[in-house]
Design an enzyme around this catalytic site. Structure first.
Site, PDB file in Angstrom:
ATOM      1  N   ASP A 210       0.981  -1.357  -0.345  1.00 51.68           N
ATOM      2  CA  ASP A 210      -0.283   0.202   0.097  1.00 51.68           C
ATOM      3  C   ASP A 210       1.214   1.329  -0.021  1.00 51.68           C
ATOM      4  O   ASP A 210       2.237   0.950   0.352  1.00 51.68           O
ATOM      5  CB  ASP A 210      -1.036   0.084   1.289  1.00 51.68           C
ATOM      6  N   ASP A 212       2.009   4.581   1.779  1.00 49.78           N
ATOM      7  CA  ASP A 212       2.197   5.205   2.900  1.00 49.78           C
ATOM      8  C   ASP A 212       0.547   5.921   4.054  1.00 49.78           C
ATOM      9  O   ASP A 212       0.392   6.432   2.434  1.00 49.78           O
ATOM     10  CB  ASP A 212       3.749   5.388   4.329  1.00 49.78           C
TER      11      ASP A 212
END
Length: 291
Positions: A210, A212
């Site tokens: 992902d 951050d």
């Protein structure tokens, strides 16, 4: 020495279900530094010896700050491991490193503060070089395997290691981006430092799951989307181990980058002042240089 090379893999439970892994057994290892995260799985893949360590224990029982890093590295050393592939899930700090990208790390910034970071201490002091904290030779082999597998990847990058277990604030994430960091995670320090002290080749593959919290779309990413990436990354990681294993066997002699000789000029304590108890505790680590 090529036939003596043993590949150790540190990562999640999804790494162990590898087609072709034979003669497997779980081994309990006792170390002078306590218990490692779990039993270690030993086996062979195409004739290459492999040892797997579940970093957080099977079932992900142990948080990052409670990992017994010294016991983990020592246990791998006890089982003959000479090169370590460390695989970890990370957040991306760069727009050009989207979820699903693998980063072959070459630098770390260690911001952890609640962990034992050295095998050495009072009575036996040592300082190893860490300017290049990973093995470039092993990194090249990993890159070749990733190219073969057509896995999206970046050859170099800086891994910001935070303490956790909470994730970053937006201010922290933005700061780390200004430092030039590529990814952020909680697990690979002091692994790299201890592997260097134990004279083992070490490389990290950071798997982006992902962005951050700095990213404007961060709050719109669903848990389901992250899980899909994690599952896909685990499949690619298994393929990486399979592709890397035969390349490991090609090493002839000690690592040319000096990983297997890291203690040659590192021990500072004069022989007459070395603590016998420390010498006994560190026997496996220091016996090559101290006899």
């Amino acid at each position: 020495m090529g036939s003596d090379a043993v590949l150790g893999v540190i990562g999640g439970s999804g790494l162990y279900d590898i087609d072709g892994l034979e003669n497997t057994r779980w081994v309990k290892v006792d170390t002078p530094f306590g218990d490692p995260s779990d039993e270690l799985l030993t086996g062979e893949l195409g004739g290459q010896r492999l040892v797997f360590l579940p970093r957080h224990g099977r079932g992900h029982r142990i948080p990052p700050s409670d990992l017994n890093f010294r016991a983990n590295i020592h246990a791998l050393k006890q089982l003959g491991v000479t090169e370590i592939l460390s695989v970890s899930a990370v957040g991306s700090l760069k727009a050009n490193l989207p979820p699903g990208t693998f980063v072959v790390i070459d630098q770390f910034i260690d911001r952890t503060f609640a962990r034992e970071k050295s095998f050495f201490g009072a009575g036996l002091v040592a300082h190893v070089g860490l300017g290049h904290p990973v093995c470039g030779r092993l990194g090249d082999l990993i890159e070749a395997a990733l190219v073969e597998l057509d896995v999206p990847h970046q050859r170099r990058g800086t891994y910001m290691v935070m303490e956790g277990p909470q994730f970053s604030t937006i201010a922290e994430s933005t700061l780390y981006r200004t430092w030039g960091c590529d990814v952020i995670g909680m697990t690979n320090m002091p692994e790299a430092k201890l592997a260097r002290e134990a004279e083992m080749c070490y490389a990290t593959v950071a798997m982006v799951t992902d962005y951050d919290c700095w990213h404007e779309d961060h709050d719109h990413v669903s848990v389901d989307a992250v899980i899909r990436v994690v599952i896909a990354n685990a499949g690619r990681a298994r393929a990486l181990v399979t592709a890397l294993a035969p390349r490991i066997a090609g090493r002839d002699g000690a690592c040319a980058q000096g990983c297997h000789n890291a203690l040659d000029a590192a021990i500072m304590t004069a022989p007459s002042h070395r603590d016998p108890a420390m010498l006994e505790k560190l026997d496996l680590i220091v016996k090559r240089v101290l006899g």
